[in-house]
Write a protein that holds these residues in place. Sequence first.
Motif, PDB file in Angstrom:
ATOM      1  N   THR A   8      16.572  10.700   6.923  1.00 49.20           N
ATOM      2  CA  THR A   8      16.199   9.686   7.922  1.00 49.20           C
ATOM      3  C   THR A   8      17.446   8.893   8.286  1.00 49.20           C
ATOM      4  OG1 THR A   8      13.998   9.521   6.935  1.00 49.20           O
ATOM      5  CG2 THR A   8      14.657   7.748   8.417  1.00 49.20           C
ATOM      6  N   THR A   9      18.055   9.215   9.431  1.00 52.38           N
ATOM      7  CA  THR A   9      19.256   8.492   9.835  1.00 52.38           C
ATOM      8  C   THR A   9      18.906   7.227  10.604  1.00 52.38           C
ATOM      9  OG1 THR A   9      19.433  10.076  11.652  1.00 52.38           O
ATOM     10  CG2 THR A   9      20.882  10.408   9.752  1.00 52.38           C
ATOM     11  N   ARG A  10      17.672   7.125  11.087  1.00 46.07           N
ATOM     12  CA  ARG A  10      17.175   5.843  11.575  1.00 46.07           C
ATOM     13  C   ARG A  10      15.661   5.778  11.354  1.00 46.07           C
ATOM     14  NH1 ARG A  10      18.183   2.642  17.352  1.00 46.07           N
ATOM     15  NH2 ARG A  10      17.695   0.608  16.470  1.00 46.07           N
ATOM     16  N   VAL A  11      15.219   4.717  10.711  1.00 49.60           N
ATOM     17  CA  VAL A  11      13.775   4.469  10.611  1.00 49.60           C
ATOM     18  C   VAL A  11      13.395   3.704  11.858  1.00 49.60           C
ATOM     19  CG1 VAL A  11      11.919   3.562   9.160  1.00 49.60           C
ATOM     20  CG2 VAL A  11      14.219   3.823   8.219  1.00 49.60           C
ATOM     21  N   SER A  12      12.255   4.010  12.427  1.00 49.86           N
ATOM     22  CA  SER A  12      11.727   3.170  13.484  1.00 49.86           C
ATOM     23  C   SER A  12      10.551   2.429  12.850  1.00 49.86           C
ATOM     24  CB  SER A  12      11.268   4.032  14.658  1.00 49.86           C
ATOM     25  OG  SER A  12      10.636   3.219  15.616  1.00 49.86           O
ATOM     26  N   TRP A  13      10.777   1.189  12.455  1.00 53.77           N
ATOM     27  CA  TRP A  13       9.753   0.480  11.681  1.00 53.77           C
ATOM     28  C   TRP A  13       8.486   0.317  12.496  1.00 53.77           C
ATOM     29  CZ3 TRP A  13      10.213  -0.101   6.590  1.00 53.77           C
ATOM     30  CH2 TRP A  13      11.492   0.055   6.056  1.00 53.77           C
ATOM     31  N   PHE A  14       7.391   0.879  11.960  1.00 55.87           N
ATOM     32  CA  PHE A  14       6.104   0.825  12.667  1.00 55.87           C
ATOM     33  C   PHE A  14       5.207  -0.218  12.011  1.00 55.87           C
ATOM     34  CE2 PHE A  14       1.722   2.759  12.336  1.00 55.87           C
ATOM     35  CZ  PHE A  14       1.254   2.147  13.488  1.00 55.87           C
ATOM     36  N   VAL A  15       4.962  -0.049  10.734  1.00 58.89           N
ATOM     37  CA  VAL A  15       4.201  -1.024   9.958  1.00 58.89           C
ATOM     38  C   VAL A  15       5.077  -1.356   8.759  1.00 58.89           C
ATOM     39  CG1 VAL A  15       1.830  -0.411  10.545  1.00 58.89           C
ATOM     40  CG2 VAL A  15       3.081   0.970   8.896  1.00 58.89           C
ATOM     41  N   TYR A  16       4.773  -2.435   8.055  1.00 56.02           N
ATOM     42  CA  TYR A  16       5.521  -2.678   6.832  1.00 56.02           C
ATOM     43  C   TYR A  16       4.612  -2.415   5.642  1.00 56.02           C
ATOM     44  CZ  TYR A  16       9.279  -3.912   3.866  1.00 56.02           C
ATOM     45  OH  TYR A  16      10.276  -3.812   2.943  1.00 56.02           O
ATOM     46  N   ILE A  17       4.903  -1.300   4.984  1.00 58.19           N
ATOM     47  CA  ILE A  17       4.055  -0.831   3.888  1.00 58.19           C
ATOM     48  C   ILE A  17       4.755  -1.077   2.561  1.00 58.19           C
ATOM     49  CG2 ILE A  17       3.012   1.210   2.841  1.00 58.19           C
ATOM     50  CD1 ILE A  17       1.714   0.532   5.450  1.00 58.19           C
ATOM     51  N   ILE A  18       4.018  -1.650   1.630  1.00 59.46           N
ATOM     52  CA  ILE A  18       4.526  -1.709   0.262  1.00 59.46           C
ATOM     53  C   ILE A  18       3.571  -0.923  -0.633  1.00 59.46           C
ATOM     54  CG2 ILE A  18       5.656  -3.941   0.545  1.00 59.46           C
ATOM     55  CD1 ILE A  18       3.195  -5.166  -0.937  1.00 59.46           C
ATOM     56  N   ARG A  19       4.042  -0.563  -1.819  1.00 58.72           N
ATOM     57  CA  ARG A  19       3.154   0.066  -2.798  1.00 58.72           C
ATOM     58  C   ARG A  19       3.050  -0.839  -4.007  1.00 58.72           C
ATOM     59  NH1 ARG A  19       6.098   5.570  -1.552  1.00 58.72           N
ATOM     60  NH2 ARG A  19       5.056   5.906   0.440  1.00 58.72           N
ATOM     61  N   LEU A  20       1.821  -1.081  -4.406  1.00 53.22           N
ATOM     62  CA  LEU A  20       1.589  -1.929  -5.571  1.00 53.22           C
ATOM     63  C   LEU A  20       1.677  -1.070  -6.821  1.00 53.22           C
ATOM     64  CD1 LEU A  20      -1.391  -3.964  -4.082  1.00 53.22           C
ATOM     65  CD2 LEU A  20       0.980  -4.728  -4.355  1.00 53.22           C
ATOM     66  N   ALA A  21       2.197  -1.653  -7.885  1.00 52.64           N
ATOM     67  CA  ALA A  21       2.321  -0.930  -9.149  1.00 52.64           C
ATOM     68  C   ALA A  21       0.939  -0.454  -9.596  1.00 52.64           C
ATOM     69  CB  ALA A  21       2.940  -1.840 -10.200  1.00 52.64           C
ATOM     70  N   PRO A  22       0.885   0.717 -10.280  1.00 52.61           N
ATOM     71  CA  PRO A  22      -0.399   1.198 -10.786  1.00 52.61           C
ATOM     72  C   PRO A  22      -1.044   0.105 -11.634  1.00 52.61           C
ATOM     73  CG  PRO A  22       1.327   2.838 -11.157  1.00 52.61           C
ATOM     74  CD  PRO A  22       2.001   1.601 -10.633  1.00 52.61           C
ATOM     75  N   GLY A  23      -2.339  -0.047 -11.484  1.00 56.26           N
ATOM     76  CA  GLY A  23      -3.049  -1.053 -12.287  1.00 56.26           C
ATOM     77  C   GLY A  23      -3.274  -2.368 -11.553  1.00 56.26           C
ATOM     78  N   VAL A  24      -2.508  -2.628 -10.503  1.00 60.09           N
ATOM     79  CA  VAL A  24      -2.743  -3.848  -9.720  1.00 60.09           C
ATOM     80  C   VAL A  24      -3.996  -3.635  -8.872  1.00 60.09           C
ATOM     81  CG1 VAL A  24      -1.821  -5.398  -7.942  1.00 60.09           C
ATOM     82  CG2 VAL A  24      -0.271  -4.387  -9.629  1.00 60.09           C
ATOM     83  N   ASP A  25      -4.909  -4.588  -8.877  1.00 52.62           N
ATOM     84  CA  ASP A  25      -6.166  -4.468  -8.126  1.00 52.62           C
ATOM     85  C   ASP A  25      -5.925  -4.854  -6.659  1.00 52.62           C
ATOM     86  OD1 ASP A  25      -8.661  -4.703  -6.968  1.00 52.62           O
ATOM     87  OD2 ASP A  25      -9.578  -5.729  -8.686  1.00 52.62           O
ATOM     88  N   ARG A  26      -5.767  -3.820  -5.828  1.00 46.62           N
ATOM     89  CA  ARG A  26      -5.400  -4.075  -4.438  1.00 46.62           C
ATOM     90  C   ARG A  26      -6.464  -4.875  -3.696  1.00 46.62           C
ATOM     91  NH1 ARG A  26      -4.549   0.849  -0.346  1.00 46.62           N
ATOM     92  NH2 ARG A  26      -6.727   1.069  -0.930  1.00 46.62           N
ATOM     93  N   THR A  27      -7.729  -4.530  -3.926  1.00 47.00           N
ATOM     94  CA  THR A  27      -8.811  -5.229  -3.232  1.00 47.00           C
ATOM     95  C   THR A  27      -8.751  -6.726  -3.528  1.00 47.00           C
ATOM     96  OG1 THR A  27     -10.091  -3.244  -3.599  1.00 47.00           O
ATOM     97  CG2 THR A  27     -11.298  -5.155  -2.811  1.00 47.00           C
ATOM     98  N   GLU A  28      -8.495  -7.042  -4.792  1.00 48.39           N
ATOM     99  CA  GLU A  28      -8.416  -8.450  -5.193  1.00 48.39           C
ATOM    100  C   GLU A  28      -7.202  -9.126  -4.544  1.00 48.39           C
ATOM    101  OE1 GLU A  28      -9.358 -11.786  -6.017  1.00 48.39           O
ATOM    102  OE2 GLU A  28     -10.853 -10.213  -6.286  1.00 48.39           O
ATOM    103  N   ILE A  29      -6.095  -8.401  -4.462  1.00 50.08           N
ATOM    104  CA  ILE A  29      -4.881  -8.947  -3.824  1.00 50.08           C
ATOM    105  C   ILE A  29      -5.157  -9.246  -2.344  1.00 50.08           C
ATOM    106  CG2 ILE A  29      -2.482  -8.421  -3.169  1.00 50.08           C
ATOM    107  CD1 ILE A  29      -2.849  -8.847  -6.166  1.00 50.08           C
ATOM    108  N   ILE A  30      -5.836  -8.310  -1.671  1.00 50.69           N
ATOM    109  CA  ILE A  30      -6.144  -8.508  -0.249  1.00 50.69           C
ATOM    110  C   ILE A  30      -7.038  -9.735  -0.074  1.00 50.69           C
ATOM    111  CG2 ILE A  30      -7.363  -7.515   1.754  1.00 50.69           C
ATOM    112  CD1 ILE A  30      -6.371  -4.753   0.808  1.00 50.69           C
ATOM    113  N   ARG A  31      -8.029  -9.848  -0.963  1.00 43.97           N
ATOM    114  CA  ARG A  31      -8.944 -10.995  -0.879  1.00 43.97           C
ATOM    115  C   ARG A  31      -8.205 -12.307  -1.108  1.00 43.97           C
ATOM    116  NH1 ARG A  31     -13.117  -8.850  -4.454  1.00 43.97           N
ATOM    117  NH2 ARG A  31     -14.137  -7.312  -3.139  1.00 43.97           N
TER     118      ARG A  31
END
Length: 394
Positions: free
Chosen positions: A301-324
């Motif tokens: 990838t010589t240039r990213v065209s940023w579309f969304v900003y995505i992160i990944r949460l460490a395994p075990g983190v409760d994503r639903t709770e984080i969103i809430r």
Amino acid sequence: MPDDYLVPMSSPDLSPAEREAVLGVLGTPSLSIGPKVQAFEQIVAERVGVRHAVAVNSGTAGLHVCVRALGIEDGDRVITTPFSFVASANVLLYERAVPVFIDVDPDTGNIDSDLVAEAAEDLMKGGHAAHRWLPRRGVPDSGPLKALLPVDVFGQPADFDALNRTAQLHGLSVLEDSCEALGAEYKELPAGRLGDAGVFGFYPNKQITTGEGGLIVTDDQQVADMARALRNQGRAPGDTWLDHTYLGYNYRMDEMSAALGLAQMQRFEELLAKRESVAAWYAEGLAALPQVELLPLASTTTRVSWFVYIIRLAPGVDRTEIIRALDRKGIPARPYFSPIHLQKFFVDRFGYQLGDFPVTEDLGRRSLALPFSSIMKRDQVELVCERLGAVLAG
Ligand SMILES: *Cc1c(COP(=O)(O)O)cnc(C)c1O
């Protein structure tokens, strides 16, 4: 309750030039099939470096037209990814073709090109070898492998050197879903022109918007001619308004949308650069959070065209709770993507189960889209990072 959020999830970036461009069209008699669509097609074709560009009224319409223009038919098999927006697989179902899902690279989330090579070989052999790649049910026993349909996920091109090698080896066409990647580069080549045909999308959260809209790019004259005919009720060159050589659609982009897109393309470098700044602020603001993984970028990838900003949460983190919890603090965040093979109608039709595509499912479980747009200010990014940090600290 989006109105209550301190920062919008996404936002178009419109200047007075866009307003004037759209209002200008309203002062003319040509609201469709006019000069703005042609000008918009030309500016994108030049930017991407392709011979032909065909504007349509959504990214999905563009992909559908390409499926037809590439000759993909009932029972044909097409290798594609389950880690995408649902449209990239749906366009195959529209033509009763069979999507053969292949799991993705755990870093980029793009289709795994080694697995694609393996699958293509087995699918060409047919019979028993082919079976391990096919869904449990809902597909004919045999059918030719016709094409690859990779997706440039989150503005990063898929591994096209390897994919094109596989395609050449077996005589397959390659349709690039570049709906998230206008402006991205793979080994310095623009996304969209990495296969036989590529498609961009212009929904309001994309790098540029036309409201609703999409655009097909290709160097292949036949594909371009067919795309022009199919978007316009199947009228071939030379057909009159009431002649319809093919079964077509009304997938035309109107002039207001094209004028908007043209004005956005005239600001394209500015828009991309602003998105790059916002992404860099996020990288800085998130660096200290141990439970947050940033999107790894491929060396190709010589240039990213940023579309969304995505992160990944460490395994075990409760994503639903984080969103809430973020929601309670006035910050929107979304899961992205939700794997295609686990959507209800794919499960009903093909019998997919949890565990079928483990990498896709893992990314689907851990990915979180944060508010992102080119109009975001540094203090807004810092606010999101600060609140996310607080929520993760519990
Ligand atoms: C946005 C997008 C599309 C096209 O969406 P439309 O809403 O039809 O314009 C297709 N594929 C992917 C991967 C997308 O992100």
